[in-house]
Write a protein that holds these residues in place. Sequence first.
Motif, mmCIF file in Angstrom:
data_model
loop_
_atom_site.group_PDB
_atom_site.id
_atom_site.type_symbol
_atom_site.label_atom_id
_atom_site.label_comp_id
_atom_site.label_asym_id
_atom_site.label_seq_id
_atom_site.Cartn_x
_atom_site.Cartn_y
_atom_site.Cartn_z
ATOM 1 N N SER A 5 -117.276 5.896 -17.483
ATOM 2 C CA SER A 5 -117.441 4.552 -17.965
ATOM 3 C C SER A 5 -117.446 4.041 -19.387
ATOM 4 O O SER A 5 -116.842 3.020 -19.738
ATOM 5 N N LEU A 6 -117.883 4.878 -20.266
ATOM 6 C CA LEU A 6 -118.197 4.873 -21.492
ATOM 7 C C LEU A 6 -116.591 4.625 -22.102
ATOM 8 O O LEU A 6 -116.460 3.924 -23.154
ATOM 9 N N GLY A 7 -115.705 5.611 -21.626
ATOM 10 C CA GLY A 7 -114.383 5.361 -22.009
ATOM 11 C C GLY A 7 -113.721 4.327 -21.553
ATOM 12 O O GLY A 7 -113.075 3.418 -22.247
ATOM 13 N N ALA A 8 -113.998 4.048 -20.440
ATOM 14 C CA ALA A 8 -113.430 2.508 -19.982
ATOM 15 C C ALA A 8 -114.024 1.306 -20.784
ATOM 16 O O ALA A 8 -113.280 0.433 -20.978
ATOM 17 N N LEU A 9 -115.235 1.337 -21.093
ATOM 18 C CA LEU A 9 -115.821 0.460 -21.852
ATOM 19 C C LEU A 9 -115.390 0.303 -23.224
ATOM 20 O O LEU A 9 -114.914 -0.844 -24.121
ATOM 21 N N TYR A 10 -114.781 1.575 -23.794
ATOM 22 C CA TYR A 10 -114.506 1.583 -25.123
ATOM 23 C C TYR A 10 -113.054 0.960 -25.305
ATOM 24 O O TYR A 10 -112.455 0.131 -25.950
ATOM 25 N N TYR A 11 -112.172 1.242 -24.065
ATOM 26 C CA TYR A 11 -110.923 0.571 -23.978
ATOM 27 C C TYR A 11 -110.900 -0.772 -23.823
ATOM 28 O O TYR A 11 -110.040 -1.562 -24.511
ATOM 29 N N TYR A 12 -111.968 -1.301 -23.133
ATOM 30 C CA TYR A 12 -111.967 -2.828 -23.108
ATOM 31 C C TYR A 12 -112.358 -3.497 -24.277
ATOM 32 O O TYR A 12 -112.000 -4.481 -24.634
ATOM 33 N N VAL A 21 -104.578 2.233 -26.826
ATOM 34 C CA VAL A 21 -104.974 1.005 -27.592
ATOM 35 C C VAL A 21 -104.153 0.912 -28.860
ATOM 36 O O VAL A 21 -104.665 0.251 -29.836
ATOM 37 N N GLY A 22 -103.370 1.745 -29.214
ATOM 38 C CA GLY A 22 -102.492 1.745 -30.395
ATOM 39 C C GLY A 22 -103.088 2.540 -31.521
ATOM 40 O O GLY A 22 -102.409 2.491 -32.859
ATOM 41 N N ASP A 23 -103.944 3.228 -31.316
ATOM 42 C CA ASP A 23 -104.524 4.212 -32.146
ATOM 43 C C ASP A 23 -104.588 5.784 -31.896
ATOM 44 O O ASP A 23 -105.580 5.810 -30.753
#
Length: 210
Positions: free
Chosen positions: A148-155, A176-178
Motif C-alpha cells: 500500500s505504501l508503494g501504491a501511495l507513493y505512485y499516487y 512515474v518517470g524517474d
Amino acid sequence: MAFEKGRTAFEREAQLLNASQDLSGIVPVYRCLNENNTSYLVMEYLEGISLWDSADWYQEPLDSCEDIMRKLMDLVEQIHARGITHHNLAPDNIYLESDGNLRLLDFGNAKREVYQLSPTPLPIYEEGFIAPEILERHKAGTGADLYSLGALYYYLETGKEPPASVKRRKKKRFSVGDPQKDRMIQFLMEPDPGMRPESIAQFRKVYPYL
C-alpha cells in the motif's frame, strides 16, 4: 455470521488502538459503543484533509511527496513494532493535519475479516491500494502494508490511482518517470508477497533514501 465476527474484530481492534494512543500517528479512541445492532467509535476530532481530498498534492514539488512518504513509513514502522497492521492504507484513510502531521484512520483488520467471510466479494476496498493477498483472501502480514505504501507513493507522484493489484500480475510495469522512484515503487508493489519487503527496515536497507 460474517457481521457478528466483523463486529467482534472491530471492537478488538478498537481496544488495541486505545492501548496505543501514545503513538502520534494513531487517532485516540475514547469509547466503543454498541447501538442499533452495530458498533461506533468515539474518536478525537481532527482538523485537516485526507490525501484523497487534497487533489493538488501531485502538483506540489516532489520533495513534498517524499516528505509525506518518509512520515508514512515512520508511522507504519511504529505500528508494526506494536504488532499492529493497518491493511487499509489508502489516501482517504490518511489525514493531513494543518500542522503537517499525518494520522492513520480506518484500520482494516476488522474489515478484512468481514471480507474474507463474505460468500461474494464486497466493494469495501480501494483496490488500487490494497495488496493482492488481501483481495484474494489469503493470509496477509506486514508486507501488505508495504504494498500500500508503494501504491501511495505512485499516487502522490502522479495524482492517479494505480491499477488493482490482482490485475497487475501479468501486465507491464508502470512508471512515474524517474528510474530510481520506479524501482522503489515496484519493489514495494511487487504482487508476489515473497518478493516484496516485509518491513520498513528491510526496504530501507535497499533504499535508504526514504
